[in-house]
Design a protein around this motif. Structure first.
Motif, PDB file in Angstrom:
ATOM      1  N   UNK A 197      40.466 -29.193  -2.057  1.00 59.91           N
ATOM      2  CA  UNK A 197      39.777 -30.325  -2.681  1.00 59.91           C
ATOM      3  C   UNK A 197      40.357 -31.653  -2.210  1.00 59.91           C
ATOM      4  N   UNK A 198      41.656 -31.682  -2.006  1.00 63.60           N
ATOM      5  CA  UNK A 198      42.289 -32.920  -1.561  1.00 63.60           C
ATOM      6  C   UNK A 198      41.798 -33.331  -0.176  1.00 63.60           C
ATOM      7  N   UNK A 199      41.403 -32.363   0.617  1.00 58.93           N
ATOM      8  CA  UNK A 199      40.879 -32.666   1.945  1.00 58.93           C
ATOM      9  C   UNK A 199      39.400 -33.037   1.912  1.00 58.93           C
ATOM     10  N   UNK A 204      34.114 -28.151   7.031  1.00 61.37           N
ATOM     11  CA  UNK A 204      34.195 -29.527   6.533  1.00 61.37           C
ATOM     12  C   UNK A 204      34.729 -30.475   7.610  1.00 61.37           C
ATOM     13  N   UNK A 205      35.703 -30.010   8.372  1.00 59.41           N
ATOM     14  CA  UNK A 205      36.248 -30.825   9.463  1.00 59.41           C
ATOM     15  C   UNK A 205      35.164 -31.104  10.503  1.00 59.41           C
ATOM     16  N   UNK A 206      34.417 -30.063  10.849  1.00 56.74           N
ATOM     17  CA  UNK A 206      33.352 -30.222  11.837  1.00 56.74           C
ATOM     18  C   UNK A 206      32.285 -31.191  11.342  1.00 56.74           C
ATOM     19  N   UNK A 207      31.962 -31.142  10.049  1.00 59.83           N
ATOM     20  CA  UNK A 207      30.998 -32.082   9.476  1.00 59.83           C
ATOM     21  C   UNK A 207      31.444 -33.529   9.694  1.00 59.83           C
ATOM     22  N   UNK A 208      32.733 -33.784   9.487  1.00 57.87           N
ATOM     23  CA  UNK A 208      33.244 -35.152   9.653  1.00 57.87           C
ATOM     24  C   UNK A 208      33.077 -35.632  11.091  1.00 57.87           C
ATOM     25  N   UNK A 209      33.428 -34.773  12.040  1.00 62.41           N
ATOM     26  CA  UNK A 209      33.299 -35.152  13.445  1.00 62.41           C
ATOM     27  C   UNK A 209      31.832 -35.366  13.823  1.00 62.41           C
ATOM     28  N   UNK A 210      30.967 -34.474  13.354  1.00 64.56           N
ATOM     29  CA  UNK A 210      29.541 -34.593  13.669  1.00 64.56           C
ATOM     30  C   UNK A 210      28.956 -35.856  13.037  1.00 64.56           C
ATOM     31  N   UNK A 246      28.326 -29.831  -2.179  1.00 67.75           N
ATOM     32  CA  UNK A 246      27.988 -28.437  -2.467  1.00 67.75           C
ATOM     33  C   UNK A 246      29.154 -27.522  -2.128  1.00 67.75           C
ATOM     34  N   UNK A 247      29.797 -27.797  -1.011  1.00 69.90           N
ATOM     35  CA  UNK A 247      30.950 -26.995  -0.615  1.00 69.90           C
ATOM     36  C   UNK A 247      32.106 -27.175  -1.598  1.00 69.90           C
ATOM     37  N   UNK A 248      32.272 -28.384  -2.094  1.00 78.41           N
ATOM     38  CA  UNK A 248      33.341 -28.659  -3.055  1.00 78.41           C
ATOM     39  C   UNK A 248      33.071 -27.965  -4.384  1.00 78.41           C
ATOM     40  N   UNK A 249      31.811 -27.960  -4.812  1.00 83.09           N
ATOM     41  CA  UNK A 249      31.462 -27.314  -6.079  1.00 83.09           C
ATOM     42  C   UNK A 249      31.550 -25.799  -5.977  1.00 83.09           C
TER      43      UNK A 249
END
Length: 212
Positions: A146-148, A86-92, A128-131
């Motif tokens: 979830x908070x992140x 998820x962190x990598x998604x944000x940077x990308x 999808x990752x959250x679900x």
């Protein structure tokens, strides 16, 4: 006998007025495009900075992951790998948007459509990752995971909304809100990176103590 030229005059005037309106519309569209290009040019330094920050932070994330790779790939710690993803998604996302907005001579409508498409894709992957969720862990509960992810979803949704304003409303000032969206994505990703490193270190320390 009625003069044919006299009869044709209204039609000629009507056609000329249509041609004139078409020329005016084309000039207005060209003027708007030139104004948009100049407006976007003023953001060049900002997008250079955000793109550089995103790629630098992504590189540091890879270094940190490589130092703790054994802890992340363990089956019982899938939640840590999910957070890293998820962190990598944000940077990308920030990097992709910055590069896209640095492209020259794009129209406002095309820019808005690209923002909507990219934002929707990243939002769908994160949702999808959250679900899918994650297993509870003493050092990393579901609530923290979830908070992140929720601020990340808000950032993606904001980018979609900005794209819609550019594409549909043709409102260039909507781009001002991209500062908040990028700030939320980068800030949350940096905080999540800190959580990831600290909690991974605790898990490794506990595992090492147990082995000892």
């Amino acid at each position: 006998m009625i003069d044919l030229v006299t009869l044709a005059l209204p039609f000629l005037h009507h056609g000329a007025s249509h041609a004139d309106s078409g020329v005016v519309a084309a000039r207005v569209a060209q003027t708007r495009h030139e104004e948009w290009v100049r407006f976007l040019e003023g953001w060049r330094d900002f997008f250079l900075m955000t793109g550089t920050a995103a790629v630098t932070l992504a590189g540091l994330l890879f270094v940190a992951i490589s130092l703790h790779i054994e802890a992340l790939i363990h089956e019982s710690r899938e939640h840590l790998l999910g957070l890293a993803r998820a962190i990598l998604f944000s940077f990308v996302m920030v990097l992709t948007m910055s590069l896209m907005l640095l492209m020259p001579a794009q129209s406002m409508r095309v820019t808005g459509a690209e923002m909507m498409m990219i934002g929707a894709i990243f939002a769908a992957m994160t949702l999808r990752q959250l679900r899918t969720g994650t297993t509870d862990h003493p050092d990393f509960p579901k609530t923290l995971f979830r908070r992140r992810l929720i601020p990340t979803l808000i950032g993606y949704a904001a980018i979609v909304a900005i794209g819609a304003a550019l594409m549909v409303l043709r409102a260039p000032e909507a781009l001002l809100y991209v500062m908040g969206a990028f700030g939320m994505l980068l800030g949350n990703a940096v905080g999540a990176s800190w959580d990831l490193l600290v909690r991974t270190a605790k898990i490794k320390r506990r595992a090492g103590g147990g082995a000892g």
